[in-house]
Structure formats: C-alpha cells, structure tokens
Motif scaffolding. Structure first.
Motif, PDB file in Angstrom:
ATOM      1  N   UNK A 192       0.881  -1.029   0.003  1.00  0.00           N
ATOM      2  CA  UNK A 192       0.066  -0.090  -0.104  1.00  0.00           C
ATOM      3  C   UNK A 192       0.876   1.140   0.079  1.00  0.00           C
ATOM      4  N   UNK A 193       0.040   2.586   0.043  1.00  0.00           N
ATOM      5  CA  UNK A 193       0.949   3.707  -0.039  1.00  0.00           C
ATOM      6  C   UNK A 193       1.716   3.877   1.355  1.00  0.00           C
ATOM      7  N   UNK A 250       5.741   5.388   0.912  1.00  0.00           N
ATOM      8  CA  UNK A 250       5.838   6.554   1.805  1.00  0.00           C
ATOM      9  C   UNK A 250       7.175   6.101   2.642  1.00  0.00           C
ATOM     10  N   UNK A 251       7.281   5.274   3.126  1.00  0.00           N
ATOM     11  CA  UNK A 251       8.343   4.758   4.157  1.00  0.00           C
ATOM     12  C   UNK A 251       9.682   4.577   3.040  1.00  0.00           C
ATOM     13  N   UNK A 252       9.421   4.136   2.242  1.00  0.00           N
ATOM     14  CA  UNK A 252      10.581   4.092   0.986  1.00  0.00           C
ATOM     15  C   UNK A 252      10.773   5.465   0.698  1.00  0.00           C
ATOM     16  N   UNK A 269      -3.299  -1.224  -4.766  1.00  0.00           N
ATOM     17  CA  UNK A 269      -3.309  -0.296  -3.677  1.00  0.00           C
ATOM     18  C   UNK A 269      -2.555   0.709  -3.758  1.00  0.00           C
ATOM     19  N   UNK A 270      -1.539   1.085  -4.520  1.00  0.00           N
ATOM     20  CA  UNK A 270      -0.803   2.192  -4.503  1.00  0.00           C
ATOM     21  C   UNK A 270      -1.438   3.263  -5.465  1.00  0.00           C
ATOM     22  N   UNK A 271      -1.584   4.438  -4.833  1.00  0.00           N
ATOM     23  CA  UNK A 271      -2.351   5.563  -5.435  1.00  0.00           C
ATOM     24  C   UNK A 271      -1.197   6.714  -5.500  1.00  0.00           C
ATOM     25  N   UNK A 272      -1.905   7.942  -5.834  1.00  0.00           N
ATOM     26  CA  UNK A 272      -1.262   9.283  -6.172  1.00  0.00           C
ATOM     27  C   UNK A 272      -0.434   9.677  -4.855  1.00  0.00           C
ATOM     28  N   UNK A 273      -0.971   9.107  -3.655  1.00  0.00           N
ATOM     29  CA  UNK A 273      -0.223   9.264  -2.447  1.00  0.00           C
ATOM     30  C   UNK A 273       0.959   9.049  -2.291  1.00  0.00           C
ATOM     31  N   UNK A 274       1.260   7.666  -2.474  1.00  0.00           N
ATOM     32  CA  UNK A 274       2.493   7.074  -2.372  1.00  0.00           C
ATOM     33  C   UNK A 274       3.541   7.633  -3.673  1.00  0.00           C
ATOM     34  N   UNK A 275       2.831   7.787  -4.824  1.00  0.00           N
ATOM     35  CA  UNK A 275       3.741   8.123  -5.809  1.00  0.00           C
ATOM     36  C   UNK A 275       4.165   9.493  -5.770  1.00  0.00           C
TER      37      UNK A 275
END
Length: 400
Positions: free
Chosen positions: A217-218, A222-224, A241-247
């Motif tokens: 998930x994001x 985000x930790x990365x 499950x990965x979205x704009x938030x993580x990218x």
C-alpha cells in the motif's frame, strides 16, 4: 574457468601462500581476480561455483571471495531454499561444515544453488585457523564473520514465492541487510507493508521492484520515499493499492528517480495526472510505465515539455484518453525517445505521424492489431497515391 581448475588454483594458492607474489596480497586486486570467476549462469542468477574453493585459501581470499559470492541472491519458486537462506542469514540455522575436509566434500557433492553458498562458504577459514575456545560458543565465535556476509549482500530477488510466511522470513533478512541496494519481488502474493518497511528503514535501496505484489500500500511506499532518497528505480506494476499519495511522496523525496512503472489493469483511478506531473517536475525520470492509468493528453503534454530532453521509453497502453495530441508532443519535445507503447489508445489515428516517427526517428511504436491494421491500410493507400503521382508531401515539422 571450470570448477576443477578453480579448486586446483585455490589449493595451489593455499600451499604456496607464504611465497605468494605481493600482488596476491592486495585486497583490491584479489577481489578483481575473483570477480572474473563468476560465470553468467542464467540472466537473473550468476554461478559462483568457481569462487567457492577460493574461500578456503586464506583469510584474505576468504574475505574478498565472500564479498563477491554474497553480493546477490535469487530465489524462484523454491520456497524451502529461501527459508534456509533466511535462517542462515539471520544466524538461526544449523552451523555449516566445521572443517576444510567437510567443506570440500560438501562442495563436490552439491551444485551451485544459492543456499549451497551458505553451507559451503560460512565461517570455514577462520574456524580452521583459530579453533573455538572451549568456553566460547560457536555462534559467538562466528558472529563477526556472519556480519561480514550480511554486509556483503547488495541484491535480493524473489520470484513467485507465494507462501503465507514469506513476510516473516523477509523481515529476518531485512533487519540484517544493512547495505542492500536492490530488492526485487515478482508476484509474491504475501509480500506486505511490514516486511518492505524493514528494508526501507535501512535507507540504502536504489532499485525496488514489486511487480504483482498486490498487498503493498501507500504506507510502505511512503516509508521508502522517506528513508531511501537515492532511489532511482521503482516498479510497482499491478500493485492496485498504490495511489497518487505514495507516488507523490516518491516525487518529492526521491529526486534521482529515473525509472517509474505504475502500470495496472485495475484501479486505474488511483494513479492520475496529479502524481505523474509531480514525477515529471521533481525527478530525473527517463522511463515511464503508465499503462492503464487515468492519464490524459494535458498531462502527457506537460510531461513531454518538462522531461522531454531525457525521456527514452513511455508506456501508455490502455489509456483511452490519450490521442494524437500526446503523439505530437512526444514527436516535438522528446528527441531521445526510443520506445512508445500505445496499445488500445484508439484516439491515436495520425498515421502519417506514426509513419514518420517509425521511419525517420526510428521509434519503436507498439500498437494493438486493430491499430496496426489501420496504419497498414494508410501505408498501402499512400503507396497507391505515389504510384499514380497523387501523393502529397508529408509534413515533417514536428519530427526533429
């Protein structure tokens, strides 16, 4: 070099070590020599059989050889081998052969699999030279050498390992893999955020591939982004499950990023222009995999303008809002573009520009069968016009 020859060379070096040339006592040169003993093997897994005998020569050769042999491990489908490696790497498995004779026997009996490297290499030379004092446990005696192996690991690749306990064993590795730079997992169904976070906290990742790891998930991404600012390669294909938030977090924190793949066949609305424009603005992206994302012409025109001088590969397969405007932007602003994927982008129908990009710029432009048929029909029509002297000159203004 055949394994027998490598073993003979190692044995000779052990016998004549006292008379060795000074060159063979310089760690940097010994490491370079041992590098040439690694055979290509398969594309993803080199063969280290020729390095193993060199670990038995002396302390210097063992140190240099371990750094070479423990640099990269790949496990595909054979989950039991991965479990053995994880336990060994964390210092939890049964200790390997305790004498050179046992080690040579094991080496002759086994093949070149990754786990064999542990059973053959581990702790051999120091143990033969310096017997363990009775009051000192074997585990305590060998821990400094285990730390060397742990610090040598640079790349770990897992393919199609689908056991539910995968995350537990990965965490065991991640705690000790303080210098791991490349982590690649392909269709590992039970890879979860917690395991990835352990590797991220080490802060060394430069290449991260999680293709098909759909539970990520994001939060983990985000930790990365927070802890691995040197990240240059991120592949999260089919991670729905990965979205704009993580990218977006990656865009803000990983300014050296050059390769991003967020392609998907589901959850297209999770990746939109919002994060991709940030990637174009803040990173050094030259490869973009956006297949199946919610991307439109306005986004791609901005991407082409901002990153056009460095863009080399773009995948826009199954992006229905992409049209000729994107094609023209790529032609106008992306002189280094070598691959453009437009399968099922049915609004792209400027066949003249397609022809020019393929013939003049040598861009590998891939389309689906329906698009290919339409392009071929246009080419045939143009050939007929040329034959009858009715062909109008092509416009090459956009082709640089």
């Amino acid at each position: 070099m055949p394994a027998a020859a490598a073993a003979a060379a190692a044995a000779a070096a052990a016998v004549h070590f006292q008379k060795a040339h000074a060159v063979l006592c310089i760690p940097e040169l010994v490491s370079q020599i041992l590098e040439h003993l690694v055979e290509p093997g398969t594309e993803s897994s080199p063969t280290y059989a020729n390095v193993a005998p060199c670990l038995l020569v002396n302390r210097l050769w063992h140190h240099c050889g371990a750094s070479v042999a423990w640099r990269s491990f790949t496990f595909e489908k054979r989950y039991e081998d991965f479990v053995r490696f994880s336990k060994a790497f964390a210092g939890q498995s049964q200790l390997p052969p305790s004498s050179k004779k046992e080690a040579h026997t094991e080496l002759q009996r086994t093949t070149t699999g990754d786990v064999i490297r542990f059973s053959v290499f581990s702790y051999l030379f120091p143990h033969a030279k310096h017997p363990t004092p009775p009051e000192q446990s074997q585990q305590e005696h060998r821990s400094p050498l285990l730390a060397q192996y742990q610090q040598s690991l640079r790349s770990l690749s897992l393919r199609k390992l689908k056991d539910e306990s995968l995350g537990t064993y990965l965490e065991q590795i991640g705690v000790h893999a303080s210098r791991l730079e490349r982590l690649e997992l392909y269709i590992c169904d039970h890879m979860r955020d917690q395991a990835l976070t352990v590797f991220a906290l080490q802060g060394q990742l430069t290449h991260l591939s999680l293709a098909g790891c759909h539970r990520i998930t994001d939060d983990a991404i985000q930790q990365v982004a927070e802890h691995c600012p040197r990240l240059v390669h991120l592949d999260v294909r089919a991670c729905g499950k990965i979205s704009d938030t993580g990218i977006a977090a990656v865009a803000y924190r990983c300014r050296q990023l050059r390769h991003l793949n967020v392609g998907r066949i589901r959850e297209r609305e999770r990746i939109t222009s919002r994060s991709i424009l940030l990637i174009a603005k803040y990173t050094q992206a030259s490869v973009l995999g956006l297949a199946g994302c919610d991307i439109d012409d306005a986004c791609m025109i901005q991407v082409a303008r901002q990153r056009g001088s460095t863009l080399e590969r773009i995948s826009l397969n199954c992006c229905p809002r992409i049209s000729n405007a994107t094609l023209r932007a790529c032609a106008a602003y992306c002189p280094k573009l070598s691959v453009l994927e437009l399968k099922e982008c049915y609004q792209v129908n400027d066949w003249e520009l397609v022809f020019l990009m393929q013939s003049r710029r040598r861009v590998l432009l891939t389309m689906c069968d329906q698009q290919e048929n339409l392009a071929q029909a246009w080419t045939e029509q143009r050939q007929q016009q040329k034959h009858h002297g009715q062909m109008a000159p092509m416009s090459t203004a956009l082709i640089k």
